[in-house]
Write an enzyme that holds these catalytic residues in place. Structure first.
Site: not given
Ligand code: FAD
Length: 306
Positions: A131, A134-135
């Site tokens: 993701c 997200c990351d």
């Protein structure tokens, strides 16, 4: 019967349960694994008002919040079929039991498609990510690869190019499949290189990822790229196989919902990663679950119990 039966216990299901229970109506949650994908997440830094937390901790907080209300939580239950039955909706479980409700909210989420090469599992959360929203920030200034040249892969590469030092996009086919406008944007970026016709054979590392190997499908040679992170972007699969033929699904298998979360079957609502709602994120799934619960409540006050 339940007034609202929620199938799935991730962020969408938990939010739906809290919203339904607060209406004072009979609410149940049946899920295989309460917490959902959050249980597999290491750090979460984008749920606004929570600066940083860990996945399992967040999952526990979801469950505690739901348990604060009078909600019947049924864990380790996998739904296998759904049907309308004399004004009620019946959900059949793999255990053989079935549950009845006046309205159902489906929040069975999704799973990232794996590339299934050596190193992928071993280095999950240690350099292997799925993701970019997200990351991505964890790889600031580092070198990463994106595997997959469809829309999500090319979008991820463009997104990451703004954060990381260098992006290598690896595509199995001889051409990218993303929309032309995305490909044009990708080609304009100075810190992106694209490798076509390349079969990823392994993700390598020691404690953390240090590279990726691939086979050049034209010549057959093995090659290697040194890097610190690999984003696998070969598809997000909704957990909706059990609904095929019952509810309208998109060509990607997502449950088609309207603005209130209503599906193609009256009284059946859906929310989160399992649906056509764009952008699969915790905060979006949670908001969506709340919306579907209010949609279900709206449906209940307009219909009479059978
Ligand atoms: P899910 O979380 O997928 O929950 C689905 C629920 O349904 C589970 O309880 C599951 O057991 C259950 N279920 C599935 N099938 C059935 C069935 N047939 N019968 C009964 N129950 C069933 N998002 C962010 O916003 N920030 C992040 O940092 C972040 N990091 C991530 C890291 C990883 C490794 C992964 C995998 C995802 C990450 N995401 C992140 C995405 C985020 O986790 C999802 O968008 C979110 O969990 C979706 O919520 P959901 O409730 O729709 O579905």
């Amino acid at each position: 019967p339940f007034d609202v039966l929620i199938v799935g216990g991730g962020p969408a299901g938990a939010a739906a349960a809290v919203y339904a229970a607060r209406k004072g109506i009979r609410t149940g949650v049946a899920s295989e694994r309460f917490g959902g994908q959050v249980l597999d997440t290491l750090g979460i830094e984008n749920f606004v008002s929570v600066k940083e937390t860990e996945g399992p901790k967040f999952a526990l907080a979801l469950e505690e919040h739901v348990r604060h209300y009078d909600v019947d939580i049924m864990n380790l239950q996998r739904a296998k079929a759904l049907q309308a039955d004399a004004g009620l909706i019946e959900v059949a479980l793999e255990s053989g039991a079935s549950l009845k409700a006046r309205s159902v909210i489906i929040t069975t989420g999704a799973r990232w498609r794996n590339i299934n090469v050596p190193g992928e599992k071993e280095f999950r959360n240690k350099g292997v990510a799925y993701c970019p929203h997200c990351d991505g920030p964890l790889y600031k200034g580092k070198r990463v690869a994106v595997i997959g040249g469809g829309n999500s892969g090319v979008e991820a590469a463009i997104d990451l190019a703004g954060i990381v030092a260098h992006v290598t996009l690896v595509e199995y086919d001889t051409h990218l499949r993303a929309d032309e406008v995305l490909q044009r944007k990708l080609r304009s970026l100075p810190n992106v290189s694209v490798i076509l016709n390349a079969q990823t054979t392994a993700i390598t590392g020691d404690q953390k990822v240090n590279g990726l190997t691939y086979k050049d499908r034209a010549g057959g040679e093995q090659r290697r790229v040194d890097l610190e992170g690999v984003f696998v972007q070969i598809g997000l699969v909704p957990n909706t196989e059990w609904l095929k033929g019952t509810l309208e699904l998109s060509r990607h298998g997502e449950i088609v919902v309207d603005a209130k979360g209503q599906t193609s079957m009256p009284g059946v609502f859906a929310a989160g990663d399992a649906t056509t709602v764009p952008f699969k994120q915790i905060i979006i799934a949670a908001g969506d679950g709340a919306k579907a619960a209010l949609g279900a409540f709206d449906h209940l006050i307009r219909t009479t119990a059978p």
